[in-house]
Design a protein around this motif. Structure first.
Motif, PDB file in Angstrom:
ATOM      1  N   ASP A   3       0.850  -1.188   0.000  1.00 39.71           N
ATOM      2  CA  ASP A   3       0.000   0.000   0.000  1.00 39.71           C
ATOM      3  C   ASP A   3       0.884   1.235   0.000  1.00 39.71           C
ATOM      4  OD1 ASP A   3      -1.870   1.943   0.382  1.00 39.71           O
ATOM      5  OD2 ASP A   3      -2.821   1.009   2.098  1.00 39.71           O
ATOM      6  N   GLU A  31      -4.469  -0.153  -5.786  1.00 38.85           N
ATOM      7  CA  GLU A  31      -4.613  -0.986  -4.589  1.00 38.85           C
ATOM      8  C   GLU A  31      -4.997  -0.119  -3.390  1.00 38.85           C
ATOM      9  OE1 GLU A  31      -2.043  -3.968  -1.701  1.00 38.85           O
ATOM     10  OE2 GLU A  31      -1.159  -3.271  -3.570  1.00 38.85           O
ATOM     11  N   HIS A  32      -4.347   1.019  -3.247  1.00 35.38           N
ATOM     12  CA  HIS A  32      -4.649   1.899  -2.116  1.00 35.38           C
ATOM     13  C   HIS A  32      -6.110   2.356  -2.168  1.00 35.38           C
ATOM     14  CE1 HIS A  32      -3.969   4.719   1.137  1.00 35.38           C
ATOM     15  NE2 HIS A  32      -4.699   5.576   0.431  1.00 35.38           N
ATOM     16  N   GLU A  34      -8.613   0.902  -3.463  1.00 33.28           N
ATOM     17  CA  GLU A  34      -9.497  -0.223  -3.151  1.00 33.28           C
ATOM     18  C   GLU A  34      -9.652  -0.411  -1.645  1.00 33.28           C
ATOM     19  OE1 GLU A  34      -7.671  -3.496  -5.189  1.00 33.28           O
ATOM     20  OE2 GLU A  34      -8.472  -2.875  -7.142  1.00 33.28           O
ATOM     21  N   ASN A  35      -8.645   0.021  -0.891  1.00 36.14           N
ATOM     22  CA  ASN A  35      -8.644  -0.214   0.557  1.00 36.14           C
ATOM     23  C   ASN A  35      -8.843   1.034   1.406  1.00 36.14           C
ATOM     24  OD1 ASN A  35      -8.001  -3.105   0.476  1.00 36.14           O
ATOM     25  ND2 ASN A  35      -6.105  -2.410  -0.478  1.00 36.14           N
ATOM     26  N   CYS A  36      -8.962   2.188   0.784  1.00 35.75           N
ATOM     27  CA  CYS A  36      -9.069   3.430   1.562  1.00 35.75           C
ATOM     28  C   CYS A  36     -10.267   4.246   1.072  1.00 35.75           C
ATOM     29  CB  CYS A  36      -7.785   4.238   1.426  1.00 35.75           C
ATOM     30  SG  CYS A  36      -7.820   5.794   2.357  1.00 35.75           S
TER      31      CYS A  36
END
Length: 81
Positions: A3, A31-32, A34-36
């Motif tokens: 991340d 990716e970041h 998708e997770n934040c």
């Protein structure tokens, strides 16, 4: 992948949204996002704002307004020469 973190994602967000960064950085930011949720929201705001501005740039001013502005510009130019 690791991340990239909020600071890095937000710093590179505009380039990311325009696909102007290398594939590795692009994948890290994807990716970041998708997770934040916070950065994802910021990306959505930036995308929406860009779309609204692009749409506004395609719209033409009404002909009367255009004529009024041009007439005013001619008047201003004539008085300053």
């Amino acid at each position: 992948m690791t991340d990239c973190g909020c600071d890095k994602a937000q710093k590179d967000l505009e380039e990311y949204l325009r696909n102007e960064i290398c594939n590795t950085r692009h994948a890290d930011i994807t990716e970041h996002l998708e997770n934040c949720a916070e950065c994802r929201d910021e990306a959505l705001v930036a995308t929406t704002l860009t779309a609204v501005v692009a749409r506004a740039c395609k719209e033409a001013a009404p002909e009367d307004l255009r004529d009024q502005v041009l007439a005013r510009l001619r008047t201003e130019q004539a008085t300053h020469h």
